[in-house]
Scaffold this motif. Structure first.
Motif, PDB file in Angstrom:
ATOM      1  N   THR A 188     -27.802  14.823  14.694  1.00 52.19           N
ATOM      2  CA  THR A 188     -26.726  15.070  15.643  1.00 52.19           C
ATOM      3  C   THR A 188     -27.017  16.399  16.316  1.00 52.19           C
ATOM      4  O   THR A 188     -27.416  17.360  15.655  1.00 52.19           O
ATOM      5  CB  THR A 188     -25.354  15.124  14.945  1.00 52.19           C
ATOM      6  OG1 THR A 188     -25.279  16.307  14.142  1.00 52.19           O
ATOM      7  CG2 THR A 188     -25.149  13.909  14.067  1.00 52.19           C
ATOM      8  N   ALA A 210     -19.961  11.810  16.204  1.00 52.20           N
ATOM      9  CA  ALA A 210     -19.969  12.796  17.284  1.00 52.20           C
ATOM     10  C   ALA A 210     -19.201  12.248  18.472  1.00 52.20           C
ATOM     11  O   ALA A 210     -19.081  11.028  18.649  1.00 52.20           O
ATOM     12  CB  ALA A 210     -21.402  13.137  17.697  1.00 52.20           C
ATOM     13  N   THR A 264     -19.611  17.469  16.317  1.00 54.12           N
ATOM     14  CA  THR A 264     -20.468  16.589  15.528  1.00 54.12           C
ATOM     15  C   THR A 264     -20.198  16.857  14.055  1.00 54.12           C
ATOM     16  O   THR A 264     -19.828  17.969  13.675  1.00 54.12           O
ATOM     17  CB  THR A 264     -21.963  16.825  15.818  1.00 54.12           C
ATOM     18  OG1 THR A 264     -22.337  18.117  15.318  1.00 54.12           O
ATOM     19  CG2 THR A 264     -22.248  16.774  17.310  1.00 54.12           C
TER      20      THR A 264
END
Length: 270
Positions: free
Chosen positions: A99, A71, A58
């Motif tokens: 994320t 990601a 990510t």
């Protein structure tokens, strides 16, 4: 579940189910401190009979057009690809996405708790919690579980800010942040290609290439890439893209470079 603020300024008690801890304010030092806390017995880590590795890639970075978050979509459990199409980027509200990297179940739990607490704050105070304050709230919630592996890193990204929050409560802010087993490879691409003046399409292409390079070398990352662009108007999600398309684009770029080199060599030899 409750969020209780003591009016006399002694401190704030935050209670999540059976988890209670105090955030005290020391007036003469001017900083927050937490009291000793021991998670309940059922929250302690149970050692597995064998290591179960998992990884991800990510990233988030700032450029002149806002913030890009990207990601991969592979969920791994040791040598098994548990799911090829998970969502590792979760919108919290119109200007904040997170994320997640680490244990999927734990990350989903903390994301839901964060969404709830930010919404409750907005309803109580008639204004939205800032990005930095949201990261601080998440950091306070995670700190009691330091060293227990209850939760793994989360990375809030929004507006002009990219903030990394680790499972031990650590909170870091930067212009480029990448988390996961593929992050060393992603950093190599981002450090070489990122600049403030990138256009939106150039920034998206850079993020896509960084995830692609990471998945090419990291066995725990792969399958697809999810991309979010966050600016003053809010977040926009790009269509999910299979990373094999980036592979074919890379082959085309290499072929083009070879043709150009061959053409230059022909001109120089003549």
């Amino acid at each position: 579940t409750q969020l209780l603020t003591i009016v006399n300024g002694v401190g704030t008690l935050i209670s999540f189910r059976n988890i209670n801890y105090w955030l005290g304010f020391r007036a003469n030092r001017g900083f927050l401190r937490t009291s000793r806390f021991r998670p309940p017995n059922h929250a302690l880590t149970v050692q597995r009979p064998f290591p179960l590795s998992h990884g991800t890639t990510t990233l988030g970075f700032i450029f002149q057009g806002g913030v890009i978050a990207a990601a991969d979509t592979r969920a791994s459990a040791g040598g098994l690809v548990a799911c090829p199409a998970v969502h590792k980027i979760t919108p919290i509200h119109s200007h904040l996405v997170v994320t997640s990297s680490g244990s999927g179940a734990d990350c989903m739990l903390w994301e839901r708790i964060l969404i709830r607490e930010i919404r409750l704050y907005e309803l109580r105070h008639k204004r939205r919690l800032s990005i930095r304050a949201s990261a601080k709230l998440l950091s306070f919630m995670l700190h009691p579980f330091k060293g227990t592996d209850v939760s793994d890193p989360l990375s809030p990204n929004s507006g002009p800010q990219v903030i990394y929050v680790c499972s031990d409560g650590a909170r870091l802010q930067g212009d480029i942040i990448s988390v996961g087993s593929g992050s060393p490879y992603a950093y190599g691409v981002l450090d070489g290609g990122l600049s403030w003046g990138l256009s939106k399409e150039e920034a998206i292409s850079l993020a896509r290439e960084a995830v692609f390079r990471a998945t090419h070398r990291d066995a725990y990352s792969g399958n697809n890439v999810d991309l979010f662009h966050i600016d003053a108007q809010g977040w926009i999600q790009r269509p999910r893209e299979d990373l094999k398309e980036e592979y074919y684009r890379e082959l085309e770029r290499r072929s083009k470079r070879r043709r150009e080199k061959k053409k230059r060599d022909t001109i120089e030899s003549s």
